[in-house]
Write an enzyme that holds these catalytic residues in place. Structure first.
Site, PDB file in Angstrom:
ATOM      1  N   CYS A  65      38.158  26.071  49.502  1.00 17.37           N
ATOM      2  CA  CYS A  65      37.792  26.400  49.708  1.00 17.37           C
ATOM      3  C   CYS A  65      37.560  27.388  49.254  1.00 17.37           C
ATOM      4  O   CYS A  65      37.187  27.972  48.498  1.00 17.37           O
ATOM      5  CB  CYS A  65      39.750  27.095  49.695  1.00 17.37           C
ATOM      6  SG  CYS A  65      39.679  29.436  50.788  1.00 17.37           S
ATOM      7  N   CYS A  98      37.734  30.974  48.914  1.00 16.35           N
ATOM      8  CA  CYS A  98      38.755  31.129  47.696  1.00 16.35           C
ATOM      9  C   CYS A  98      38.234  31.350  46.776  1.00 16.35           C
ATOM     10  O   CYS A  98      37.923  32.372  45.978  1.00 16.35           O
ATOM     11  CB  CYS A  98      40.187  30.598  47.805  1.00 16.35           C
ATOM     12  SG  CYS A  98      41.611  29.873  49.413  1.00 16.35           S
ATOM     13  N   ASP A  99      37.213  30.395  46.194  1.00 16.36           N
ATOM     14  CA  ASP A  99      36.992  30.145  44.935  1.00 16.36           C
ATOM     15  C   ASP A  99      35.239  30.862  44.469  1.00 16.36           C
ATOM     16  O   ASP A  99      35.033  30.334  43.827  1.00 16.36           O
ATOM     17  CB  ASP A  99      36.913  28.397  44.911  1.00 16.36           C
ATOM     18  CG  ASP A  99      38.423  27.853  44.822  1.00 16.36           C
ATOM     19  OD1 ASP A  99      39.225  29.827  44.813  1.00 16.36           O
ATOM     20  OD2 ASP A  99      39.064  27.272  45.140  1.00 16.36           O
TER      21      ASP A  99
END
Ligand code: NAP
Length: 319
Positions: A137, A140-141
């Site tokens: 992701c 997200c990261d």
């Protein structure tokens, strides 16, 4: 203590398909409940910018998710944080949707809109470095990799789009694809090729992810034509090689394709009467937000008809 409740319709999965289904069910005055294990939004929460949803030239995935959830709630959607474990049809034709807490949600109709999980590379190091440089992701990261060199694996829309996104943070992004052309849309490819921070590595697969305790340090690659091995120093690797549909939740026999995607008729009904599928886990040409909400709309309208034809008064929870 476990509980059991009865409804007209149970919606499993709260991505765009599930949220749209909840909105239509509310408008149709059905007693429905939407069960979602995380926050409402599904894949939208893993998407930075959405630029292909009509009416929104450009909107953050999480903002669109919030708008969809708010819209569904405006029409009375009952959205609950529940992790569904199984969907099974009882002998009396009622579906029993069981959660990991042991609760039972019962209804004569179910829409399965639970999307899927990312496909793993299944190479040494992937599991070991998950969360320490291996990610599925970018939204997200990505921010954890400021000024680092990253690799993205895959050649579909997700890989090409997210490689472009990761250049917001990374100093350089390699995109590693096993063939010599992408299957991603031409528009996304055009953006990728115009991005000076991106370098494409064609005809190679990742055979190992290596690192140190702090995280990933290099990838071992193999040339798909010659079999030659090489290494690529990177600080992280983002894997976008498709996903596995969450159709395993269905415990009855149902028709599906070789990859587990659920086969439906034109009303979104599966081969199990009363069980409908919508969105990414359904067999179809493409998997977009627009197709997911279209599936959900069709499914709810068809379910209203199905419930009437079943000549059954919608089942209500005892007062
Ligand atoms: P996808 O379209 O199935 O693409 C998967 C990619 O990974 C393919 O390029 C495939 O290579 C490669 N691949 C598969 N297994 C591999 C392996 N073991 N090792 C190396 N490479 C491997 O998946 P996706 O990109 O996640 O997209 C899924 C769906 O969501 C699609 O319908 C897509 O259109 C949609 N989507 C749309 C958008 C958008 O419109 N903005 C964004 C994201 C996703 P081959 O090409 O050689 O098969």
């Amino acid at each position: 203590m476990t509980s059991s409740s009865q409804h007209d319709l149970i919606i499993v999965g709260g991505g765009p398909a599930g949220l749209c289904a909840a909105m239509y069910a509310g408008r149709g005055m059905l007693d429905s409940v939407l069960l979602e294990r995380g926050l409402p939004g599904g894949e939208l929460l893993n998407t930075d910018l959405v630029e292909d949803y009509p009416g929104f030239e450009s909107i953050l995935g999480r903002d669109l998710a919030q708008k969809m959830a708010d819209h569904a709630k405006k029409f009375g959607a009952d959205i609950r944080q529940e992790n569904v474990e199984s969907i099974e049809k009882r002998a009396d034709g009622i579906f029993d949707v069981t959660t990991t807490r042991g609760d039972h949600f019962l209804a004569p109709a179910v829409i399965l809109s639970a999307g899927g999980a990312p496909v793993k590379l299944e190479v040494p190091g992937e599991q070991e470095y998950a969360g320490r440089g291996v990610s599925y992701c970018a939204v997200c990261d990505g921010a954890f990799f400021k000024d680092e060199v990253l690799a993205v694996v895959g050649g579909g829309d997700a890989a090409v789009e997210e490689a472009d996104y990761l250049t917001k943070y990374a100093s350089k992004v390699y995109i590693i694809h096993r063939r010599d052309e992408f299957r991603a849309s031409k528009l996304l490819q055009k953006r990728l090729f115009a991005n000076p921070k991106i370098e494409v590595i064609w005809n190679k697969v990742v055979t190992e992810i290596k690192g140190q305790p702090a995280g990933v340090t290099e990838l071992v690659l193999e040339d798909t034509a010659t079999g030659d091995a090489s290494t690529l120093p990177v600080g992280g690797v983002f894997v976008f090689i498709g996903f596995t549909p969450n159709s395993w939740l269905i415990k009855d026999h149902y028709e599906h394709d070789a990859s587990g995607y659920v086969i439906t008729d034109s009303t979104m009904q599966t081969s199990v009467p009363g069980l409908y599928a919508a969105g990414d886990l359904r067999v179809q040409v493409t998997r977009q937000i627009t197709t997911a909400v279209g599936d959900a709309t069709t499914a709810v309208i068809a379910i209203e008809k199905y419930l009437k034809e079943r000549a059954q008064e919608p089942v209500r929870e005892p007062a």
